[in-house]
Design a protein around this motif. Structure first.
Motif, mmCIF file in Angstrom:
data_model
loop_
_atom_site.group_PDB
_atom_site.id
_atom_site.type_symbol
_atom_site.label_atom_id
_atom_site.label_comp_id
_atom_site.label_asym_id
_atom_site.label_seq_id
_atom_site.Cartn_x
_atom_site.Cartn_y
_atom_site.Cartn_z
ATOM 1 N N PHE A 1 0.848 -1.187 0.000
ATOM 2 C CA PHE A 1 0.000 0.000 0.000
ATOM 3 C C PHE A 1 0.884 1.237 0.000
ATOM 4 O O PHE A 1 2.068 1.186 0.307
ATOM 5 C CB PHE A 1 -0.924 0.018 1.228
ATOM 6 N N GLN A 2 0.282 2.343 -0.381
ATOM 7 C CA GLN A 2 1.005 3.605 -0.387
ATOM 8 C C GLN A 2 0.796 4.318 0.944
ATOM 9 O O GLN A 2 -0.303 4.282 1.518
ATOM 10 C CB GLN A 2 0.524 4.484 -1.540
ATOM 11 N N ALA A 3 1.851 4.965 1.387
ATOM 12 C CA ALA A 3 1.804 5.644 2.671
ATOM 13 C C ALA A 3 2.478 7.002 2.566
ATOM 14 O O ALA A 3 3.710 7.090 2.582
ATOM 15 C CB ALA A 3 2.473 4.792 3.752
ATOM 16 N N THR A 4 1.670 8.025 2.462
ATOM 17 C CA THR A 4 2.211 9.382 2.460
ATOM 18 C C THR A 4 2.834 9.701 3.807
ATOM 19 O O THR A 4 3.797 10.453 3.895
ATOM 20 C CB THR A 4 1.101 10.391 2.143
ATOM 21 N N THR A 5 2.263 9.130 4.849
ATOM 22 C CA THR A 5 2.719 9.418 6.208
ATOM 23 C C THR A 5 3.216 8.152 6.884
ATOM 24 O O THR A 5 2.528 7.134 6.900
ATOM 25 C CB THR A 5 1.574 10.020 7.040
ATOM 26 N N MET A 6 4.410 8.254 7.436
ATOM 27 C CA MET A 6 4.972 7.174 8.253
ATOM 28 C C MET A 6 5.436 7.765 9.575
ATOM 29 O O MET A 6 5.646 8.976 9.688
ATOM 30 C CB MET A 6 6.137 6.499 7.523
ATOM 31 N N PHE A 7 5.560 6.917 10.553
ATOM 32 C CA PHE A 7 5.929 7.363 11.891
ATOM 33 C C PHE A 7 7.107 6.542 12.403
ATOM 34 O O PHE A 7 7.222 5.355 12.111
ATOM 35 C CB PHE A 7 4.745 7.182 12.851
ATOM 36 N N TRP A 8 7.935 7.196 13.184
ATOM 37 C CA TRP A 8 9.057 6.514 13.830
ATOM 38 C C TRP A 8 8.894 6.616 15.344
ATOM 39 O O TRP A 8 8.692 7.704 15.890
ATOM 40 C CB TRP A 8 10.378 7.121 13.394
ATOM 41 N N TYR A 9 9.015 5.444 15.990
ATOM 42 C CA TYR A 9 8.881 5.349 17.434
ATOM 43 C C TYR A 9 10.157 4.769 18.031
ATOM 44 O O TYR A 9 10.897 4.042 17.385
ATOM 45 C CB TYR A 9 7.720 4.431 17.820
ATOM 46 N N ARG A 10 10.318 5.066 19.295
ATOM 47 C CA ARG A 10 11.410 4.468 20.053
ATOM 48 C C ARG A 10 10.800 3.800 21.288
ATOM 49 O O ARG A 10 9.880 4.359 21.912
ATOM 50 C CB ARG A 10 12.408 5.557 20.470
ATOM 51 N N GLN A 11 11.295 2.619 21.592
ATOM 52 C CA GLN A 11 10.761 1.883 22.740
ATOM 53 C C GLN A 11 11.907 1.411 23.614
ATOM 54 O O GLN A 11 12.757 0.635 23.182
ATOM 55 C CB GLN A 11 9.919 0.690 22.266
ATOM 56 N N SER B 1 5.957 2.829 11.611
ATOM 57 C CA SER B 1 4.596 2.488 11.195
ATOM 58 C C SER B 1 4.249 3.298 9.959
ATOM 59 O O SER B 1 4.861 4.337 9.689
ATOM 60 C CB SER B 1 3.578 2.766 12.308
ATOM 61 N N ALA B 2 3.290 2.798 9.225
ATOM 62 C CA ALA B 2 2.844 3.472 8.011
ATOM 63 C C ALA B 2 1.332 3.597 8.043
ATOM 64 O O ALA B 2 0.635 2.654 8.422
ATOM 65 C CB ALA B 2 3.290 2.692 6.779
ATOM 66 N N ARG B 3 0.871 4.753 7.665
ATOM 67 C CA ARG B 3 -0.578 4.970 7.620
ATOM 68 C C ARG B 3 -1.028 4.890 6.182
ATOM 69 O O ARG B 3 -0.551 5.640 5.331
ATOM 70 C CB ARG B 3 -0.920 6.338 8.194
ATOM 71 N N ALA B 4 -1.947 3.967 5.906
ATOM 72 C CA ALA B 4 -2.392 3.745 4.534
ATOM 73 C C ALA B 4 -3.127 4.969 3.996
ATOM 74 O O ALA B 4 -3.905 5.593 4.711
ATOM 75 C CB ALA B 4 -3.289 2.514 4.482
ATOM 76 N N ASP B 5 -2.874 5.278 2.748
ATOM 77 C CA ASP B 5 -3.515 6.426 2.117
ATOM 78 C C ASP B 5 -4.956 6.144 1.714
ATOM 79 O O ASP B 5 -5.736 7.058 1.482
ATOM 80 C CB ASP B 5 -2.738 6.857 0.862
ATOM 81 N N SER B 6 -5.310 4.865 1.601
ATOM 82 C CA SER B 6 -6.640 4.529 1.122
ATOM 83 C C SER B 6 -7.686 5.012 2.108
ATOM 84 O O SER B 6 -7.477 5.007 3.316
ATOM 85 C CB SER B 6 -6.780 3.019 0.922
ATOM 86 N N SER C 1 6.897 11.288 9.486
ATOM 87 C CA SER C 1 7.581 11.396 8.201
ATOM 88 C C SER C 1 6.561 11.561 7.087
ATOM 89 O O SER C 1 5.622 10.794 6.986
ATOM 90 C CB SER C 1 8.392 10.102 8.002
ATOM 91 N N ASN C 2 6.738 12.578 6.274
ATOM 92 C CA ASN C 2 5.807 12.850 5.190
ATOM 93 C C ASN C 2 6.536 12.819 3.853
ATOM 94 O O ASN C 2 7.561 13.469 3.686
ATOM 95 C CB ASN C 2 5.156 14.210 5.384
ATOM 96 N N GLU C 3 5.991 12.092 2.928
ATOM 97 C CA GLU C 3 6.603 11.940 1.622
ATOM 98 C C GLU C 3 6.779 13.294 0.950
ATOM 99 O O GLU C 3 5.830 14.098 0.876
ATOM 100 C CB GLU C 3 5.745 11.018 0.738
ATOM 101 N N GLY C 4 7.990 13.579 0.540
ATOM 102 C CA GLY C 4 8.271 14.792 -0.199
ATOM 103 C C GLY C 4 8.429 16.049 0.629
ATOM 104 O O GLY C 4 8.591 17.138 0.067
ATOM 105 N N SER C 5 8.387 15.926 1.936
ATOM 106 C CA SER C 5 8.578 17.118 2.763
ATOM 107 C C SER C 5 9.380 16.766 4.007
ATOM 108 O O SER C 5 9.662 15.600 4.269
ATOM 109 C CB SER C 5 7.231 17.729 3.150
ATOM 110 N N PHE D 1 18.716 12.278 14.450
ATOM 111 C CA PHE D 1 17.849 11.276 13.839
ATOM 112 C C PHE D 1 17.317 11.847 12.522
ATOM 113 O O PHE D 1 16.294 12.528 12.490
ATOM 114 C CB PHE D 1 16.698 10.918 14.785
ATOM 115 N N LEU D 2 18.022 11.519 11.452
ATOM 116 C CA LEU D 2 17.665 12.041 10.134
ATOM 117 C C LEU D 2 16.603 11.160 9.490
ATOM 118 O O LEU D 2 16.766 9.952 9.412
ATOM 119 C CB LEU D 2 18.908 12.110 9.235
ATOM 120 N N ILE D 3 15.556 11.781 9.018
ATOM 121 C CA ILE D 3 14.471 11.037 8.395
ATOM 122 C C ILE D 3 14.304 11.493 6.956
ATOM 123 O O ILE D 3 14.256 12.688 6.669
ATOM 124 C CB ILE D 3 13.160 11.228 9.174
ATOM 125 N N ASN D 4 14.199 10.510 6.070
ATOM 126 C CA ASN D 4 13.974 10.780 4.649
ATOM 127 C C ASN D 4 12.812 9.936 4.167
ATOM 128 O O ASN D 4 12.767 8.735 4.418
ATOM 129 C CB ASN D 4 15.235 10.447 3.851
#
Lengths: 114, 118
Positions: free
Chosen positions: B28-38, B95-100, B50-54, B67-70
């Motif tokens: 699936f496509q995910a414009t938005t992803m998240f990074w967590y630490r546990q 984690s990734a949030r589905a765009d659908s 994390s947002n695609e293209g920004s 913590f560099l995110i691309n």
């Protein structure tokens, strides 16, 4: 401030017994509500979610949860626990706005006795 | 469906080196992803969105230069821990949030990466 509380850090039940894991949240409106399960050294698996509608939601692996607005709660239940249910359970909420960021409770570690 | 692959699952590195962790949404496509630490026996703490293209949005207290995110595509986000030190040792989960439309409010998680810095 927005928060999620899981009052029980550790719960032990016997296999076949019923289970209820508690979750309360603090927010001025109804958030999106989730329960995730994490096995040791693994990521999180979504058990169930509540967005709107029927306040009793069914999930995978025989779990269900009930949203009670008056109590700001979203407790997870299972009528008969299996040994394979031993894991860490996290309640999470996503609040409106932004990117629906998840805020997690501290987690409840479930141990199952044979 | 809704599989998120995270690589590597475990990495051991020397202090001062940089480590890159990949997070991919496989189906699936995910414009938005998240990074967590546990931290051990603790809950997940959101580090950044994390947002695609920004540029990524970092949570308070998280060093963006550390913590560099691309997020260069709709299926890939990377987290680079720069000049890692022993205190950076932790379990990192994406984690990734589905765009659908139907799944827009659901985050799907990777299996995590255990980072050990010697």
């Amino acid at each position: 401030a927005q928060s999620v509380t899981q009052p029980d850090i550790h719960i032990t039940v016997s296999e076949g017994a019923s289970l209820e894991l508690r979750c309360n949240y603090s927010y001025g409106a109804t958030p999106y509500l989730f329960w995730y399960v994490q096995s040791p050294g693994q990521g999180l698996q979504l058990l169930l979610k509540y967005f709107s509608g029927d306040t009793l939601v069914q999930g995978i692996k025989g779990f269900e949860a009930e949203f009670k607005r008056s109590q700001s709660s979203f407790n997870l239940r299972k009528p008969s626990v299996h040994w394979s249910d031993a894991a860490e359970y996290f309640c999470a909420v996503a609040f409106a706005g932004g990117y629906n960021k998840l805020i997690f409770g501290a987690g409840t570690r479930l141990a199952v006795h044979p | 469906g809704a599989v998120v692959s995270q690589h590597p699952s475990r990495v051991i590195c020397k202090s001062g080196t940089s480590v890159k962790i990949e997070c991919r949404s496989l189906d699936f496509q995910a414009t938005t992803m998240f990074w967590y630490r546990q931290f051990p026996k603790q809950s997940l703490m959101l580090m950044a969105t994390s947002n695609e293209g920004s540029k990524a949005t970092y949570e308070q207290g998280v060093e963006k230069d550390k913590f560099l995110i691309n997020h260069a595509s709709l299926t890939l986000s990377t987290l680079t821990v720069t000049s890692a030190h022993p205190e950076d040792s932790s379990f990192y989960i994406c984690s990734a949030r589905a765009d659908s439309r139907g799944a827009k409010n659901i985050q799907y998680f990777g299996a995590g990466t255990r980072l050990s810095v010697l």
